[in-house]
Design an enzyme around this catalytic site. Structure first.
Site, PDB file in Angstrom:
ATOM      1  N   PHE A  50       3.256 138.210  82.979  1.00 47.98           N
ATOM      2  CA  PHE A  50       4.175 137.151  82.528  1.00 47.98           C
ATOM      3  C   PHE A  50       5.023 137.618  81.348  1.00 47.98           C
ATOM      4  O   PHE A  50       5.080 136.951  80.315  1.00 47.98           O
ATOM      5  CB  PHE A  50       3.412 135.864  82.143  1.00 47.98           C
ATOM      6  CG  PHE A  50       2.624 135.251  83.253  1.00 47.98           C
ATOM      7  CD1 PHE A  50       3.261 134.486  84.227  1.00 47.98           C
ATOM      8  CD2 PHE A  50       1.255 135.430  83.338  1.00 47.98           C
ATOM      9  CE1 PHE A  50       2.532 133.911  85.268  1.00 47.98           C
ATOM     10  CE2 PHE A  50       0.520 134.858  84.370  1.00 47.98           C
ATOM     11  CZ  PHE A  50       1.161 134.098  85.334  1.00 47.98           C
ATOM     12  N   HIS A  51       5.643 138.766  81.489  1.00 48.36           N
ATOM     13  CA  HIS A  51       6.551 139.223  80.443  1.00 48.36           C
ATOM     14  C   HIS A  51       7.512 140.278  81.002  1.00 48.36           C
ATOM     15  O   HIS A  51       7.303 140.791  82.103  1.00 48.36           O
ATOM     16  CB  HIS A  51       5.782 139.795  79.236  1.00 48.36           C
ATOM     17  CG  HIS A  51       4.984 141.024  79.540  1.00 48.36           C
ATOM     18  ND1 HIS A  51       3.629 141.006  79.758  1.00 48.36           N
ATOM     19  CD2 HIS A  51       5.357 142.318  79.643  1.00 48.36           C
ATOM     20  CE1 HIS A  51       3.196 142.227  79.994  1.00 48.36           C
ATOM     21  NE2 HIS A  51       4.232 143.052  79.932  1.00 48.36           N
ATOM     22  N   SER A  52       8.523 140.541  80.204  1.00 51.85           N
ATOM     23  CA  SER A  52       9.425 141.669  80.448  1.00 51.85           C
ATOM     24  C   SER A  52       9.428 142.512  79.181  1.00 51.85           C
ATOM     25  O   SER A  52       9.057 142.036  78.109  1.00 51.85           O
ATOM     26  CB  SER A  52      10.838 141.136  80.721  1.00 51.85           C
ATOM     27  OG  SER A  52      11.781 142.179  80.600  1.00 51.85           O
TER      28      SER A  52
END
Ligand code: TYD
Length: 141
Positions: A50-52
């Site tokens: 759940f990230h970039s």
């Protein structure tokens, strides 16, 4: 898709001794490695990531078991199953990722181009969408 590519690494196989895969930074894949980490003992049904990242390059290899990886930009998305130690998934900057369906005992090895930097993360999807839309609109049509 943008900043995502699939790798199949070589394998030294010997019927008596088993298999070995060797990776050379900057040769087997196009970045140097400053950090290695691995994700393991993931409880059944867990979804993580759940990230970039803003600048980080990573190579993901499931060295045991299997895992699915969702990679996503505002324009496209893809699901990759990593199920063999000779497969790699490259994820470059500005790509959202989620990892799920870890099989029991699976180990996800990650090679990263930079040391850990909390400021390189975008963890809010709405914020990611805004930044990535501006960043990508000239690159992905
Ligand atoms: P996190 O990035 O939240 O994992 P994921 O996105 O895969 O769910 O990392 C979990 C914890 O580990 C968090 O407290 C930060 C820490 N961590 C490090 O200290 N160094 C690292 O290289 C990484 C990837 C995480």
């Amino acid at each position: 898709m943008f900043n995502v590519s699939h790798y199949k690494f070589g394998r030294f196989f010997d019927a008596t001794y088993g298999s070995l895969t060797a990776l050379e930074a900057e040769q087997s894949f196009p970045f140097g490695v400053k950090r290695v980490y691995y994700i393991y003992e993931v409880p059944d049904g867990t979804r993580r990531g759940f990230h970039s990242h803003k600048d980080l390059h990573q190579m993901l290899i499931c060295v045991h078991g299997s895992v699915k990886i969702l990679t996503k930009t505002p324009y496209e998305e893809e699901i990759t199953e990593l199920s063999s130690p000779d497969k790699g998934l490259y994820i470059g900057p500005m790509v959202w990722r989620e990892m799920y369906d870890f099989t029991p005992g699976s180990v996800l090895l990650v090679l990263a181009s930079e040391h850990y930097n909390v400021n390189d993360y975008i963890r809010d999807y709405k914020e990611y969408e805004k930044i990535a839309t501006d960043f990508l609109k000239s690159e992905v049509k």
